[in-house]
Design an enzyme around this catalytic site. Structure first.
Site, PDB file in Angstrom:
ATOM      1  N   ASP A 129     -89.604  -9.841   2.227  1.00 42.35           N
ATOM      2  CA  ASP A 129     -91.016  -9.511   2.028  1.00 42.35           C
ATOM      3  C   ASP A 129     -91.170  -8.032   2.374  1.00 42.35           C
ATOM      4  O   ASP A 129     -90.988  -7.633   3.531  1.00 42.35           O
ATOM      5  CB  ASP A 129     -91.855 -10.396   2.962  1.00 42.35           C
ATOM      6  CG  ASP A 129     -93.343 -10.177   2.760  1.00 42.35           C
ATOM      7  OD1 ASP A 129     -93.735  -9.071   2.332  1.00 42.35           O
ATOM      8  OD2 ASP A 129     -94.100 -11.122   3.063  1.00 42.35           O
ATOM      9  N   HIS A 130     -91.489  -7.276   1.385  1.00 45.89           N
ATOM     10  CA  HIS A 130     -91.487  -5.831   1.580  1.00 45.89           C
ATOM     11  C   HIS A 130     -92.600  -5.363   2.523  1.00 45.89           C
ATOM     12  O   HIS A 130     -92.613  -4.249   3.017  1.00 45.89           O
ATOM     13  CB  HIS A 130     -91.611  -5.142   0.216  1.00 45.89           C
ATOM     14  CG  HIS A 130     -90.923  -3.817   0.172  1.00 45.89           C
ATOM     15  ND1 HIS A 130     -90.763  -3.021   1.284  1.00 45.89           N
ATOM     16  CD2 HIS A 130     -90.328  -3.157  -0.854  1.00 45.89           C
ATOM     17  CE1 HIS A 130     -90.127  -1.923   0.949  1.00 45.89           C
ATOM     18  NE2 HIS A 130     -89.845  -1.972  -0.340  1.00 45.89           N
TER      19      HIS A 130
END
Ligand SMILES: Cc1cc2nc3c(=O)[nH]c(=O)nc-3n(C[C@H](O)[C@H](O)[C@H](O)COP(=O)(O)OP(=O)(O)OC[C@H]3O[C@@H](n4cnc5c(N)ncnc54)[C@H](O)[C@@H]3O)c2cc1C
Lengths: 392, 482
Positions: A364-365
């Site tokens: 998850d950036h």
């Protein structure tokens, strides 16, 4: 088992002559399994869990918790339960008391319900103060006892955790990255692919297999891959987390609660191996097998399907080379493995055929950047390429 | 693995359909496991020894014998006399088979409702997580690979080398329970509970019975006083009790017995050998699991009942009394442990019952075992003769005795000898498991007139406040008792 096994304090490190016994994970009279943690000792350098040298019944703890054991001093005796209590005369017999330790002991006053609760919660009744009539231990007394007693390992074989789950409010750059990533993309995945030489991994599995078979456990490659992931999560704990976008809090987990994406007739189900980081390879293998079966037969309980901190998916089991894995919110990363196939690769400039394992990890950036991701993938790849690292 | 041995996957395998195995199968199914139960006799084996040739048929025979035997006494009290025709054991056997079949069928339905699959075959381990299910000689075995396995293969009668079973004259309890004619004369070898129950029943049905026991008293595992009391009572039935006696041979018509007073010959039609049972652990392929039974054939297990991380053992093949209720209780624990729920088989008491005349039942400590466990022991006894309800049954022999800790008043055990002791022991077992105080028993109002009032009365005796027996008033021993 032939005769009792005497177990002496091993030499745990450079120049260390003695160690303090912190806690016994197994009570006298209970069963120990070879290679499962039996006692925890502390030297002035480290805390070490010492595994049982043999399977059997713990007949004696020779140094109590809190005591000092010199190297080579007798720590424990493991043997046949017949050696602590006479087995009942030949069948069928009239009422014989069940086998119990020879030392005269008074049973704590408690009802079967309370005793069962105590076993389930891993509480030793001998240390509980009863508030019922005549000192009887009531179920409610167990709640108080739980706070005092360290969760004894008699039930689970695992020691108490020293680090707690940690909740921190996101601040500064992290919060602004989170906000902007949420605004930019509903699912802000950042994904990395890698191919790793799996020769050593297969060799490790082949080497371990006979020992496992002797215990009745069939070892596949998958639990070894999970071990690699667990190791990588320890190196990169920001992947072992959940993100609450509304509260903007990140929970980083002290333990690894590993979700395993499992294909079933009804669709994908993800049972969770709780505290996977505390399981030995045997336990992990059995637990994976048990949960997969429960997922496939749709008998897994809600608790077995929730509370994950990281998910692993096995594309190889679908026969796929690899795919693009999708993160399961609120988790912040996912790892996938493809099928090991033989490929021509260059080794020292020469084309050779090697078994190759494809790996993919998506993060998850909002929480993890490319650098975190790379560190994690490197750690997984290293462990696959050199499974000896899994021992550390 | 040999080519062609493609194993079939099983989640939880139960081997044996007795009270251990079938209860474990249902408990595991309730915990969400997919269960396959195998028994050498398939669905016909459900209920095991207990239903087919043990607890149930023996109690049916004992009940019949009790009624036959009680008739003259009731006739003397005014009931119409029944002519003394010989007992029709053949029609009894038909009824007994109905009872057994009904229970067997009941177990079958319970398993079906729980979703347990039942298969026929002899199971033998071939690998730590696998085994072969052998059906008949000319068919290749099926190979089953399991995630978890519960072994509940039970026990079989011990054969004496001097007295090999021939199924006609020298028989085990199994054939004795299937008799279709009351034999004229019977020697029962073994004065434990099975021998005593069978011997008493056959004597009441009119056979001339001798019981041969090597130990100095009958029921050698119980308090010698109880053995003597029961011996006295069966002698009143005309049974010849030879204790401290050993069989030395058999001529085919006479059983030769050595006693302290010299050699004795018993001319008997039937010899029932009931000297104990041996666990079915010898033909299980246990070596494939890396475990082996002890000298007595039993498998050492801890409180979690595990033999290996994925295999548990329960019932007659594990240490402790070989009783159906112990097997079932272990079944629950094994199912839980193998399904990831910590549990332990750690009972305070496993009640033991002998359906002799009078019935004998015991739970928890005896006075001797309690003092060995360093309790300050006291006992409180109430005689059956003082029970109004016992009088209406025409019974007067026996007693109910509680063993308790003098210092705390906590109940440690009980012995009941007398009518319906088998039922009465349940309250005592609960009291022991709950660590009840004598006051708890005395303070529970018991219905009148019942035999169960004896619990209340015995507790009052212990508290020094007896009502229905005269008794020196005993001062309260300590402040704990009000
Ligand atoms: C005459 C008599 C009277 C008794 N009375 C009482 C009583 O009043 N109260 C009491 O509590 N107990 C009593 N018992 C004892 C009681 O019957 C046993 O304790 C009880 O049946 C044990 O249960 P289990 O489940 O361990 O095994 P069992 O009931 O022995 O069942 C074992 C089953 O396993 C099957 N099996 C064995 N090996 C294999 C294999 N390798 N593969 C497949 N199947 C296999 C057998 O066919 C059998 O059906 C009595 C016993 C006898 C003989």
């Amino acid at each position: 088992m032939t005769g009792p096994v005497e177990f002496r304090m091993p030499d745990v490190g450079e120049g260390i002559a003695e160690a303090e016994v912190l806690s016994w994970f197994v009570e006298v009279g209970a069963r120990v399994t070879e290679d499962e943690p039996m006692v925890q000792v502390e030297t002035d350098k480290s805390i070490v869990e010492i595994p049982a040298p043999a399977t059997g019944t713990l007949l004696r703890q020779c140094v109590p918790a809190g005591g000092i054991a010199q190297v080579d001093e007798l720590l424990a005796v493991i043997g046949d339960p017949a050696e602590i209590a006479p087995t009942a005369p030949s069948a069928p017999t009239a009422p014989t008391e069940p086998a119990r330790p020879a030392a005269p002991h008074r049973r704590p006053l408690a009802s079967p319900h309370t005793r069962r609760l105590a076993v389930r919660r891993g509480i030793d009744l001998a240390g509980v103060v009863g508030t019922g009539p005549h000192g009887r231990i009531l179920a409610t007394d167990l709640d108080a006892a739980r706070q005092e007693q360290t969760r004894p390992a008699a039930a689970t074989g695992r020691p108490a955790r020293t680090r707690a789950d940690e909740v921190v409010e996101l601040r500064g750059l992290r919060r602004s990255i989170a906000r902007s990533m949420t605004a930019a993309l509903t699912i802000p995945h950042v994904t990395e692919f890698r191919e790793v030489d799996a020769s050593q991994l297969l060799a490790a599995r082949a080497a371990l297999q006979p020992g496992f078979e002797a215990q009745g456990v069939r070892l596949s490659v998958f639990p070894l891959l999970l071990k690699a992931v667990i190791r990588a999560l320890a190196i990169q704990p920001s992947m072992n987390a959940t993100y609450d976008a509304d509260a903007e809090t990140l929970t980083t987990y002290a333990g690894v609660h590993l979700g395993m994406a499992t294909a079933t007739d009804d669709g994908l189900i993800v049972p969770v191996v709780r505290d996977a980081d505390r399981l030995g390879l045997t336990e992990l293998t059995l637990e994976v097998e048990r949960l997969a079966e429960r997922a496939r037969s749709r008998t897994a309980t809600p608790e077995e399907l929730t509370g994950g901190s990281f998910t692993v998916t096995n594309f190889g089991s679908f026969g796929t080379w690899l795919g693009n894995p999708v993160i399961r919110p609120p988790e912040v990363a996912i790892a996938g493995f493809g099928r090991i196939t033989e490929k021509v690769v260059a080794v020292d400039g020469q084309p050779v055929v090697r078994p190759v394992l494809p790996i993919v990890v998506a993060a998850d950036h909002r929480i993890n950047d490319g650098a975190h991701l790379a560190a994690f993938v490197n750690a997984v790849a290293d462990a696959v390429a050199q499974p000896l690292l899994l021992l550390s | 693995m040999v080519v062609g041995e493609m194993p079939e996957g099983v989640d939880l395998l139960v081997v044996g359909g007795g009270p251990g195995g079938y209860v474990a199968a249902i408990a595991a199914a309730q915990l969400g496991r997919k269960v396959v139960l195998v028994d050498a006799d398939g669905e016909d084996g459900l209920g095991g020894v207990c239903v087919r040739v043990g607890c149930i048929p023996s109690k049916a025979l004992i009940e019949l014998a009790a009624h036959v035997h009680a008739q003259p006494a009731w006739a003397a009290r005014g009931a119409p006399a029944v002519t003394a025709d010989p007992v029709d054991l053949a029609s009894f056997q038909e009824w007994r088979q109905e009872v057994v079949d009904g229970l067997n069928d009941g177990v079958r339905r319970l398993l079906r409702r729980a979703g347990v699959e039942v298969r026929r075959g002899w199971f033998r381990f071939t690998r730590p997580d696998q085994g072969a299910l052998v059906t008949d000689a000319d068919r290749p075995p099926t190979h089953l690979q399991f995630t978890s396995c519960i072994v509940a293969t039970g026990s079989r009668p011990i054969e004496l080398p001097l007295l090999p079973f021939d199924g006609v004259r020298i028989v085990s309890s199994t054939e004795a329970l299937g008799l279709t004619r009351v034999p004229g004369s019977v020697a029962v070898v073994g004065g434990g509970y099975i021998g005593l129950e069978l011997g008493t029943a056959l004597a009441k049905l009119g056979a001339d019975v001798s019981i041969v026991e090597a130990q100095p008293t009958l029921l050698p595992t119980m308090d010698p006083q109880i053995g003597r009391l029961v011996a006295h009572r069966v002698e009143e039935l005309g049974v010849r009790v030879l204790t401290g006696a050993k069989v030395t041979g058999d001529t085919g018509s006479a059983l030769q017995v050595g006693t302290v007073d010299g050699a004795v010959e018993l001319d008997v039609e039937l010899v029932v050998v009931a000297v104990g049972r041996t666990p079915n652990t010898d033909d299980l392929g246990l070596a494939a699991l890396g475990v082996s039974p002890g000298a007595d054939g039993r498998l050492a297990v801890g409180a979690d009942l595990l033999l290996t991380p994925r295999v548990a053992a329960i019932g007659d093949i594990t240490p402790g009394p070989a009783l159906a209720h112990k097997a079932s209780a272990e079944g629950h624990v094994a199912a839980a442990v193998l399904s990831g729920h910590p549990d332990a088989f750690d009972p305070t008491t496993i009640a033991a019952v002998v359906f002799s005349d009078p019935e004998v039942a015991q739970a928890g400590h005896t006075a001797a075992s309690a003092s060995a466990a360093s309790h300050q022991v006291a006992t409180a006894t109430f005689p059956v003769a003082a029970s109004g309800r016992a009088r209406t049954l025409g019974e007067g022999a026996g007693f109910l005795e509680y063993v308790y800790d003098e210092a705390t008043g906590i109940v440690l055990g009980a012995t009941v000898v007398g009518p319906h002791a088998s039922e009465l022991i349940a309250e005592a077992a609960l009291a022991v498991e709950l660590s009840a105080h004598l006051e708890d028993l005395a303070g529970t109002i018991h219905a009148h007139p019942t035999l169960a009032e004896m619990h209340h009365e015995a507790a009052l005796v212990g508290l020094g406040r007896p009502v229905h027996v005269p008794g020196a008033r005993r001062p309260a021993a300590n402040g704990d008792r009000s």
